[in-house]
Design a protein around this motif. Structure first.
Motif, PDB file in Angstrom:
ATOM      1  N   PHE A  66       2.307   1.895  -3.353  1.00 43.50           N
ATOM      2  CA  PHE A  66       1.201   2.388  -4.178  1.00 43.50           C
ATOM      3  C   PHE A  66       0.945   3.866  -3.866  1.00 43.50           C
ATOM      4  O   PHE A  66       0.885   4.708  -4.762  1.00 43.50           O
ATOM      5  CB  PHE A  66      -0.047   1.541  -3.885  1.00 43.50           C
ATOM      6  N   ALA A 111       2.593  -2.072  -7.639  1.00 43.02           N
ATOM      7  CA  ALA A 111       3.204  -2.256  -6.321  1.00 43.02           C
ATOM      8  C   ALA A 111       3.165  -3.725  -5.904  1.00 43.02           C
ATOM      9  O   ALA A 111       4.107  -4.246  -5.312  1.00 43.02           O
ATOM     10  CB  ALA A 111       2.484  -1.383  -5.293  1.00 43.02           C
ATOM     11  N   THR A 144       3.634   6.268  -5.023  1.00 44.57           N
ATOM     12  CA  THR A 144       3.652   6.415  -6.482  1.00 44.57           C
ATOM     13  C   THR A 144       2.513   7.307  -6.960  1.00 44.57           C
ATOM     14  O   THR A 144       2.694   8.146  -7.848  1.00 44.57           O
ATOM     15  CB  THR A 144       3.581   5.028  -7.157  1.00 44.57           C
ATOM     16  N   VAL A 148      -1.639   1.316 -10.609  1.00 46.45           N
ATOM     17  CA  VAL A 148      -0.511   1.572  -9.724  1.00 46.45           C
ATOM     18  C   VAL A 148      -0.463   0.541  -8.596  1.00 46.45           C
ATOM     19  O   VAL A 148       0.603   0.061  -8.220  1.00 46.45           O
ATOM     20  CB  VAL A 148      -0.571   3.016  -9.168  1.00 46.45           C
ATOM     21  N   HIS A 149      -1.635   0.181  -8.095  1.00 47.07           N
ATOM     22  CA  HIS A 149      -1.636  -0.830  -7.025  1.00 47.07           C
ATOM     23  C   HIS A 149      -1.112  -2.166  -7.546  1.00 47.07           C
ATOM     24  O   HIS A 149      -0.331  -2.852  -6.877  1.00 47.07           O
ATOM     25  CB  HIS A 149      -3.035  -0.996  -6.422  1.00 47.07           C
ATOM     26  N   GLU A 159      -5.453   4.537 -10.160  1.00 47.03           N
ATOM     27  CA  GLU A 159      -5.224   3.796  -8.915  1.00 47.03           C
ATOM     28  C   GLU A 159      -5.007   2.295  -9.132  1.00 47.03           C
ATOM     29  O   GLU A 159      -4.073   1.695  -8.599  1.00 47.03           O
ATOM     30  CB  GLU A 159      -6.436   3.962  -7.973  1.00 47.03           C
ATOM     31  N   TYR A 217       0.822  -1.201   0.000  1.00 51.05           N
ATOM     32  CA  TYR A 217       0.000   0.000   0.000  1.00 51.05           C
ATOM     33  C   TYR A 217       0.859   1.256   0.000  1.00 51.05           C
ATOM     34  O   TYR A 217       0.584   2.228  -0.697  1.00 51.05           O
ATOM     35  CB  TYR A 217      -0.953   0.033   1.210  1.00 51.05           C
ATOM     36  N   ASP A 252       1.326   4.408 -15.338  1.00 49.77           N
ATOM     37  CA  ASP A 252       1.556   4.271 -13.898  1.00 49.77           C
ATOM     38  C   ASP A 252       2.150   5.471 -13.173  1.00 49.77           C
ATOM     39  O   ASP A 252       2.126   5.525 -11.954  1.00 49.77           O
ATOM     40  CB  ASP A 252       2.459   3.061 -13.635  1.00 49.77           C
TER      41      ASP A 252
END
Lengths: 250, 640
Positions: free
Chosen positions: B98, B118, B101, B114-115, B111, B95, B432
């Motif tokens: 994420f 990660a 970033t 990007v998660h 979102e 998290y 991203d």
């Protein structure tokens, strides 16, 4: 600064090739060697002539693409420096600079200073890897690796595959290149499982590509821009003999 | 107007990717053998994607313009790769990576993507270590970490100052293994000059063999572009000389939307420009800011002095002063702008006055020269080779330079562009990094896309292709695309004008740097658009290219790339003009806070600007993907 540039021109693999001489003026000592060639090429283009073809890409000494034989030495006069990182301050005003391509049977000339180094790719394809598919890995910290050992592997892994070792060798041997890869992988615990197979198969590929044998003159190490150590060749020989004596096949 | 559908899976953020993977359609092994995939580019994203899809059993063709796939520009990345391993026990988590970033990207990225990035980061390190990537280690034999800008944990893995090289060699070795196994066919020294679209689907490419000059057709069920960023539109950048936008631009002209083109990253620590014939700028890794302190003299009159003679109290460590919480480790966009400001004030140093000091003396005092050498030895020697100065004794001089492009082809959650069957991975897509990329995240994204994302998501499309059969390259769409490529090459060669390709490229670069660089304003951008149009017109009537299209012709290759940059440059300016806010790397001088920091406008600009080619370079159509933030609160980015 002023220079006389004597450069190899060869219009394709079948052309015989010859030296051409060009006077060059207005060079700054802070310019890189390749920027000097850029200026030469801009001058040639202004005269509607064909510019000198050469390989280059990152221009920061890491991609291994640049390959010029400068005044009889691969990558020129500075130790541990690729052509792209060489600067004109390393030359004297008024010098004549002779530039040739890598010359080796396994590296045929494509045009001018550009050569075909795909033989290196094929040596790696023969075993320069650890056989692990994506997704199969265990946690990266599951196998602790001694720092010194890891450093030793890294010292070999820094090879950029430029081919200067081959160009400097009177036998056009690629042993330094090959030994760097074998050392990098065979030293590490991850690479042990296929160590013998690797060295046998890469050695075979090396020979079949037309690279010569190693006679330990050390010219390769002297010109290597990443200062790959000759110890790697000793290790390669040891691994190879060991593998030849103990492998069941190959 | 096509609506942009992000295809973000339903469900809580942390479960989206797992749920997606569990439900995505698969292609059975016996069918994979009958499916062809083309991968253009062999950097981290391309090589890892080609290798992984080869391992899965697809028939892969991979193309690169370099003489070997190992030379792609990913190789030049120095500092490291991020991963949420939390090996340092400093509170890191998926998290947090994420969140960093998203925040680092100034809330302009998606979102869900990007998660997922990660999440994948953790697997990447395992995969690379297993391949034999010699990451730095501690004496106990476990992996070492360092810090990078914009974060407060140590999550960056590295291999001296050559992390990109080592990771690329890892991906290249995996690729080589598949080439040997016959699942991947490699085409070195080939340049993609068009993508072929048949009945609305990407079905192949037209490529030029850069050795023989032959124009080749290659058909496939899907095409993946892993062709990197477009920073070379500025002429001077840290990109390799050959890095270009051509593949992405051709895709754009065939229907793929181009997202956020104005989001470019200017890296704060590069070796300053020294002369007019300079061909490229060299980056000094951001990792140096772990131990180096950035300063300029407090007084203008000290700028010409020997830095060692300037007393401690006369130095302005401006990053530590303005941003005490992050100090020298503020994100790249913030550090770059701060350097620009102090130089604009007249406090810059060096020959041109456009440089600041990066000083290691206190770190050397604290840790000893040997430790510094171990950490940054190769960077220091590179600096010395270029500048002829010893950074162990004299502070480095650095200045920002164009480094990375966050913008790129618009892709959905599956990394598919708006053309079905055409995918974009790595720097070539936009997905991203939002408006600013954090350090050590490019390598992470390239490998996440290539190893762990695309090989799954492309199955969703290819599972619908199992009955298609072999794609013929005799289709009229191939005829047409090939003819267009040939006509364009002939057109370029026939101009026989008076200006060299490099001359045009430099002129374009200057317009872009001056008017669409570190700071932009509406008036400058409008000027830039008309200047670029005029330059483009001149290019097509006055460029000089010698020789012909048979065999190696480097000027012809460069001309094709510059012609595309001349169109992209205009789109970048239009995008910058449309975005009436400052965010991340996009700083509009009209939109700033009282303190001079970037003023974002979330009410009006929380969207991805996806541009559709309108038939001419000056008539693009804007589409918007509204960004929805369910998990993070949009805040003003503060590093103070």
């Amino acid at each position: 600064m002023k220079f006389t540039i004597k450069v190899w021109r060869q219009n394709g693999p079948k052309d015989k090739g010859r030296f051409e001489t060009y006077p060059l003026d207005g060079i700054d000592d802070d310019m890189s060697f390749l920027e000097m060639i850029d200026v030469l090429n801009q001058n040639l283009l202004t005269e509607k002539k064909d510019p000198v073809t050469f390989d280059h890409d990152c221009r920061e000494g890491i991609c291994g693409m640049c390959s010029m034989y400068i005044n009889g030495t691969p990558h020129g006069p500075e130790k541990a420096t690729t052509t792209c990182q060489l600067h004109m301050r390393s030359f004297k005003d008024g010098d004549t600079i002779t530039i040739e391509p890598w010359r080796a049977k396994a590296f045929p000339v494509i045009k001018d200073l550009m050569v075909d180094r795909s033989a290196f790719d094929r040596i790696i394809q023969a075993g320069g890897y650890i056989s692990i598919n994506t997704g199969n890995a265990i946690d990266a910290n599951a196998i602790p690796i001694e720092k010194d050992l890891s450093n030793e592997a890294m010292n070999a892994a820094v090879c950029i595959g430029c081919g200067a070792c081959v160009a400097s060798c009177k036998n056009s041997s690629a042993m330094l290149f090959l030994s760097a890869k074998v050392s990098h992988l065979n030293l590490l615990p991850q690479g042990k499982a296929e160590a013998k197979r690797r060295v046998n198969s890469m050695m075979k590929a090396h020979d079949s590509e037309g690279f010569g044998a190693c006679t330990n003159t050390g010219a390769c190490h002297a010109v290597c821009p990443k200062e790959i150590s000759l110890t790697n060749i000793a290790r390669l020989n040891r691994e190879y003999i060991g593998a030849s004596l103990t492998s069941e096949k190959e | 107007m096509t609506r942009l559908v992000s295809k973000t899976p339903e469900g809580p953020l942390a479960d989206k990717w797992t749920n997606y993977k569990s439900k995505v359609n698969l292609v059975a092994p016996n069918n994979k053998r009958r499916i062809d995939v083309i991968v253009v580019g062999s950097g981290l994203a391309g090589a890892s994607a080609a290798a992984t899809m080869g391992e899965l059993g697809y028939n892969v063709k991979c193309f690169c313009f370099q003489d070997s796939p190992r030379r792609a520009h990913s190789i030049a990345a120095q500092g490291g790769i991020n991963a949420a391993k939390n090996y340092q026990n400093d509170g890191d988590s998926v998290y947090r990576l994420f969140y960093d970033t998203i925040k680092g990207g100034d809330y302009r990225s998606r979102e869900s993507n990007v998660h997922r990035l990660a999440e994948a980061s953790v697997q990447i390190i395992d995969q690379c270590a297993a391949q034999g990537v010699p990451f730095a280690r501690e004496y106990g034999g476990l992996l070492a970490n360092r810090s990078f800008g914009g974060v407060q944990v140590s999550r960056t893995f590295y291999a001296r100052g050559q992390t990109g090289q080592q990771l690329l060699i890892g991906a290249y070795s995996a690729l080589s293994r598949q080439i040997a196994a016959g699942t991947v066919e490699m085409y070195n020294r080939h340049e993609m000059l068009d993508v072929v679209v048949v009945d609305g689907k990407a079905r192949g490419i037209i490529a030029r063999n850069l050795v023989t000059g032959e124009i080749e057709r290659h058909s496939a069920h899907a095409v993946v572009l892993a062709t990197g960023g477009y920073g070379n539109v500025f002429f001077l950048s840290t990109n390799a000389m050959g890095s270009n936008v051509t593949a992405a631009w051709k895709a754009h002209k065939k229907g793929a939307y181009f997202a956020n083109p104005c989001f470019t990253q200017i890296h704060p620590t590069c070796i300053p420009v020294s002369g007019g014939f300079q061909s490229k700028l060299t980056l000094m890794s951001e990792s140096l800011r772990n131990d180096g302190r950035v300063w300029v003299p407090k007084r203008k009159e000290d700028c010409g002095k020997d830095p060692l003679s300037i007393k401690e109290e006369d130095r302005d460590y401006y990053l530590e002063r303005i941003y005490p919480a992050f100090g020298n480790l503020v994100p790249r966009d913030v550090a770059s702008r701060a350097a620009k400001y102090v130089c604009d004030e007249g406090r810059g140093v060096g020959k041109t006055g456009y440089a600041v000091y990066l000083d290691f003396s206190s770190a050397i005092k604290r840790l000893g020269e040997d430790t510094i050498r171990e950490r940054y030895g190769n960077l220091f020697s590179m600096y010395e080779r270029i500048t002829d100065e010893n950074p162990y004794k004299v502070p480095m001089r650095i200045f920002p330079a164009v480094h990375y492009t966050m913008g790129g082809l618009w892709v959905d959650y599956e990394l598919s562009t708006t053309v079905p069957g055409l995918y974009a991975v790595g720097e070539a897509n936009f997905s991203d990094h939002g408006a600013n990329r954090l350090g050590a995240s490019a390598l992470m994204q390239g490998l996440a896309d290539g190893y762990f994302v695309l090989p799954y998501t492309i199955g969703s499309y290819l599972s619908g292709e199992i009955r298609t059969g072999e794609i013929s390259s005799d289709h009229p769409a191939f005829d047409k695309a090939e003819q267009e490529v040939k006509d364009r090459l002939q057109k370029l060669l026939s101009i026989q004008g008076d200006r060299t390709v490099d001359d045009f490229h430099m002129a374009l670069g200057k317009i872009m740097w001056d008017k669409c660089g570190m700071a932009r304003n509406a008036e400058g951008l409008k000027q830039a658009i008309s200047e670029i149009q005029a330059l483009r017109e001149e290019f097509w009537s006055n460029v000089f290219i010698p020789g012909d299209a048979s065999g190696t012709n480097v000027e012809l290759e460069k001309a094709g790339r510059v012609a595309d940059f001349l169109e992209l440059g205009e789109l970048m300016c239009r995008d910058a003009l449309d975005r009436n806010e400052s965010c991340g790397g996009h700083f509009r001088e009209e939109y700033r806070t009282e303190e001079g920091e970037a003023a974002r406008n979330d009410a009006d600009y929380t969207y991805v600007a996806a541009w559709e080619y309108g038939g001419k370079p000056n008539e693009p159509n804007l589409h918007k993907e509204e960004l929805v933030f369910d998990n993070v609160e949009l805040k003003t980015r503060s590093y103070k």
